[in-house]
Every structure is written in structure tokens, then in C-alpha cells.
Design an enzyme around this catalytic site. Sequence first.
Site, PDB file in Angstrom:
ATOM      1  N   HIS A 173       8.161  18.205  46.127  1.00  0.00           N
ATOM      2  CA  HIS A 173       7.088  17.369  46.674  1.00  0.00           C
ATOM      3  C   HIS A 173       6.853  16.143  45.790  1.00  0.00           C
ATOM      4  CE1 HIS A 173       3.058  16.768  48.691  1.00  0.00           C
ATOM      5  NE2 HIS A 173       2.853  16.130  47.549  1.00  0.00           N
ATOM      6  N   GLU A 174       6.618  16.387  44.508  1.00  0.00           N
ATOM      7  CA  GLU A 174       6.316  15.266  43.609  1.00  0.00           C
ATOM      8  C   GLU A 174       7.515  14.337  43.456  1.00  0.00           C
ATOM      9  OE1 GLU A 174       3.388  14.573  42.966  1.00  0.00           O
ATOM     10  OE2 GLU A 174       2.530  16.498  43.562  1.00  0.00           O
TER      11      GLU A 174
ATOM     12  N   HIS B  39       9.982   7.538  46.612  1.00  0.00           N
ATOM     13  CA  HIS B  39       9.285   6.444  47.281  1.00  0.00           C
ATOM     14  C   HIS B  39       9.091   5.281  46.303  1.00  0.00           C
ATOM     15  CE1 HIS B  39       5.845   5.572  50.420  1.00  0.00           C
ATOM     16  NE2 HIS B  39       6.872   4.751  50.536  1.00  0.00           N
TER      17      HIS B  39
END
Length: 680
Positions: A469-470, A476
Amino acid sequence: MDNPLLKNFDTPFQTPPFDKIKSEHFMPAIEEAIKEAKQEIEDITSLSAAPTFENTLEAMEFAGKRLSSVASILSNLNSAETNKEIQATMREASPILSEFGNEIWQNETLFDRVKTIYNKKNELSLDNEQEMLLNKTYKAFIRNGADLNEKDKARFKEITKELSQLSLSFGENVLAETNDYELVISDEKDLSGLPESAIRQAANTAKSKGKEGKWVFTLQAPSFVPFMENADNRVLREQLYKAFMSKANKNDERDNKAIVQEIVNLRSEKATLLGYKTYADYVLEERMAESKDKVQRFLDDLLQQSLPKAKEEVAEIEAFVKELGENIDLQRWDWAYYSEKLKKKKYAIDDELLRPYFKLENVLDGVFQSAEKLYDIRFKEVNNVTVYHDDVTTYEVSNTAGELVAIFYADFHPREGKRGGAWMTTYRDQYKENGADMRPLVSNVCNFTPSSPGNPSLLTFNEVTTLFHEFGHALHAMLGSGHYGSLTGANVYWDFVELPSQIFENWCYEKECLDLFARHYETGEKIPQEYVDKIKASSTYHEAYATVRQVSLALLDMAYFTLEREDAQNLSDIEEFEEKAMEPTKLFPKVLGTLMSTQFGHIFAGGYASGYYSYKWAEVLDADAFALFQEKGIFNKEVSQSFKDNILSKGGSQHPMELYKKFRGREPKIEALLKRAGLK
């Protein structure tokens, strides 16, 4: 004083020289950097030339770079490696930084120049990114009080300074409460049910605290979660649960109730000053959701889909407890324990069975390999980048042509100077200036089960998904390719920011991805297909309960920030308010002394106020987007290139719905999420 923060960083990749930075450097650096930034703004406002996009908007964008750098280093250290000196500096710096921000956004001459350009934007040949920068900057002036009268401008400045201080105090109180609590166990019988890894870690914690021969459990997740899921001693589970859920709610100097009241009141006043009915109206104007009514409908719909099944899940656990011959009224401190027991019975799977396949270093390598296969980037550990703690490892990220993509900092284990949870942050966002592409400095900070002598760090499956997730957030930030730092990477609408992170979690459930890294740390054998099938089968286990929990937090958030002015001023009983807000999602009786609001850092010390719904909102996006990967292949180059080109690299340069439609060919549908969650 020789101040490294006031020099150009003569380091590899212009990374912060953490080995030279001391606490006492920050305030002089901030004061000097503010002077420098003020001069840069004055250079813009004193121009005799007519306002243009280049001499005003772009000049503003690139002004204050040193201040941004110093402030980000201070803020990040305050989260990841704080101490009394850093906290004191943050308290001193915060109102000064808020005041400077207000001066910029309420500078009439500067606003007039921006407004002149904004009013004739249809005559200009601006590309999407330039138009977004213009619109965002103009709105920022309005939303920061540029159109207010002098009296209201002064009050607006006071409010922002007060809010920055209150948020800091809120976070400090929660951190102190987390660090101070210890459940000390002297009798080995009280360890019954706990896995060997948890017992070993508790012994190591006790030793580090000078309590050799005992076992210490804390409120840090790697200690708290295994205890709540496995400890047979119900009295101690109750004790630990109540300690966790009463953080900053003890009517002492660390109590956050008055801070919650004041933050809600001041945010309401701020929104009213700007002409909004509620703080949520102010926030949601700049979100995909657009309005509080739309958010409320979204949450109500999710609750309607999940609550009946969540009640069935609770009833199933109650029946299971009776089946075990235990005569108890199920309480909140029992849920994780019996839920884990039933999960083992139904799926023959648990954390201890899976942990040996998830050695931290291997999982990180799997994250890297997945990113390489999807986005053609490479990761190389480097030792020439200085770090703020020995736990931190750094990597050079490059593309297939060998060009620098980013520098990545990995900081994975809990310690007293680090707040709980997991997050992505940057020390520099990607931007382009004078023909140079300045690549980002990106960090993932987590709190995973640490290694100990002779025992590697073995993650739970939940920790594996957290790392993915991180790292999705990190991708991004890394893959930005815009001109303006304020629009690249994760600088997007708040209810869009979780899409890149949440979609990346999906790869953890796929054998094709797991085979890259999930190998037994002793034997080297790949994770068996049988285990992967069990992970998938159990992935919807108590998903309705988890959904109701998330909705309950989102409803609490919206309840606070949809208060109109008079109600916000008169907010008095935080406990009563919270109970009423979360009543529609109630599955267990209230536990005296426990309170979510006083530790709800996302909305009172972070950026999620009126935005906690974003997690579920982004789940709709990520489930719908991943369905395309499933259809074409999870490492399909065409799909991953489209996701990179239309989502990751674009940042906030266009409206997120437009970007999503370019990737998916249509707007997102909720069906994929309901199917994945087993709710349909």
C-alpha cells in the site's frame, strides 16, 4: 553558526545532509528562508511588466524552494524521529510558517496579478497542466482569505496559527500516551495462546526497558495486534484494549477532548468566514465527491450493503464462543481473539503459518520486482545517501535507460521517536526547471515487527499488504513527470490519492506476484498454492465488519465537520457526540472510558478532516481499476503503461475523473468492490 540547511546540499542527488543537521539549525534556517521567499514574492509584485503566466504563476511556483525543503525536513523528522527539541522547534516554527502562508495568500498585489491572468485565461493558450496551476492558485487565494475585509483577514490568520498549534499538540499527546504505556507480564502462564514470535519480541522489549526476565507489551501495532488476537488471558486483553482505546482521554494534561472541541470550532469559524455553511462544504469543493450530500449517500449505501452481513458475522462469533463452551458476553476485547480462532478453524490459516514466507527483505524485494515488471524501473541500494536513523535504508531508482527516477528511503521499524502507523512522504517533489528534471526524494515509513538477534523480521500478511500500500503511494510520487511540484506525484484530490496505494495491495493476493518473493526464510520453498488459495478464500472473512468499522470512522469525521456554526461553537460533550455519530454502525456496547475522537489523528492531526471516506471511495476506484488488470494479466504491459501514463505520471495536473476515464474508458462502478468484498 554554520548552517547546512542554508546551503545548497552538496550531497549525492542533493539529498538532505542528515549527518550535519542538528535541531538548533532549524529556526535560524526557517527565519532566513522566509526572508528569502519574501524577497522572491516581492520581486514578482514589484514587476512593472504586465502579469503573465510565466512572470507570475510560474514565478510563484518556484519561489520559496528553500523554505519548502527546510519545512519538509523538520515536519518529517517530527513524525519519524522526533525528540523534545524537535517537538519544541515544531511548536515554535508552526505559527511562523502559518503566518508566512497567510501573508502570501492575502497579498493583494499578488492576488491582483493572478486575478488578471485568471480573468483572461480563455485568451491564453494554456495546456492542461498550466490551466490547472492557474485555477488551483486562484482558488487557493480565495480559499485562504484574499477576498476578505481587513478585520476578517486578521481573524483568518489567527485561526490558521491556532489550528497548526492545536494539531501538533494533539499528535504529541497521542504519541506520548502510546510510548508511556506498558503491559508488564511476570507470570509465564499469562502468555498462554501467544505465538513464539510475539513472546520473543515482548522479552526483547522488556530487556530493552531494563526488565529482564519479564515480558512487556505496548500499544505499538506489532505488539498490540498479536496480543489481542492470541492471548488467552481475557482480563489482560481487556486491560490492553482499554489502554489502547483510551489514549488522550484521561482528563489529565494529555487529554485531547478540549483540543478536539477547539479544532472543530475553529475550522467551522474558518469556513464561515470564507462563506461556506460548514467546514465539510469548504473541503469537499476540492474533492472528487464534491459535496457532503454525495459523501453521505455513498456512506449510507455502503452501510446498507454491509451492516446486515456484519451483524451476521458478530452472531457467528457469538455462536462459535458458545460452541467452545465459554459462557461470556462477547465484548470488543474478545472480537479479534475469537475472530482469529474461527478463521483458523474455517480456513486453516493464520499469521504464524504465513510469517515464515514473508521475511521483510524478501517482501521488499518483491515490491521492487513488481514495480520493475509493471513500470520498467530498477532499484539499487546505495550507501552514499545520509539518513536520520540507522534503521533507514536508501535506494537509487532508475529507468531502463539508466536515468535517475527517484531516491527512496525505507524506514520500517517502530521506535519511541516515531509515531504509529505507516505513511509515504517526500523530501522533494518532482518538478522541471530551466530544462532540468528534478527527481523526487521519496520515503516510506512503517512500524513492522522488528528483527531480533537470530530472528529475522517476519511480517504478517496484513503487514505485507501495508508495505505494498505505502509503496503504491511511493510509486505515485516517484513516477511524476510534470513541470510543477505542487501538481506532481501525490499532490492530487484527497479522495483520489489512495487509488495508487490501494490498487497495489491487490498484487499481494496473486500467486504470480507472490512467487516473486514469498519463500520460506529457512527452506527457500515458494509459498504453496494451497496457502494462496486460503489467503484468497479468507480475504472476505469479516469484510462486512471491517467495512462497517471504516464507515463508522467516516461518519464520525463527517459529523464533526458538517456542524453548522452555532452547533460547532456549542460542542461540549465529545463522548456523547461520538456515540451519537457512530450509533448507526454500533455492533458492541460502549466501553466506559474509551474514545476514538481523542486519538483520531487522521482528522485532527493529519489531512483527512471531511475526508476519511476517501479510503472507501478509493476502494471503489481500485477494485474497478484492478479488474482490468485481472482481465488482461496482472503484469500486462499495455494496462500498466496506461495506468502509469494516465494516473501515476499525471499527478494532479488534470481533474481525477478525467484521468480515470482515460485509463478505464469510463467512470468507475461499485460492482467490482462489492464482489471483491463478498458483499454481492
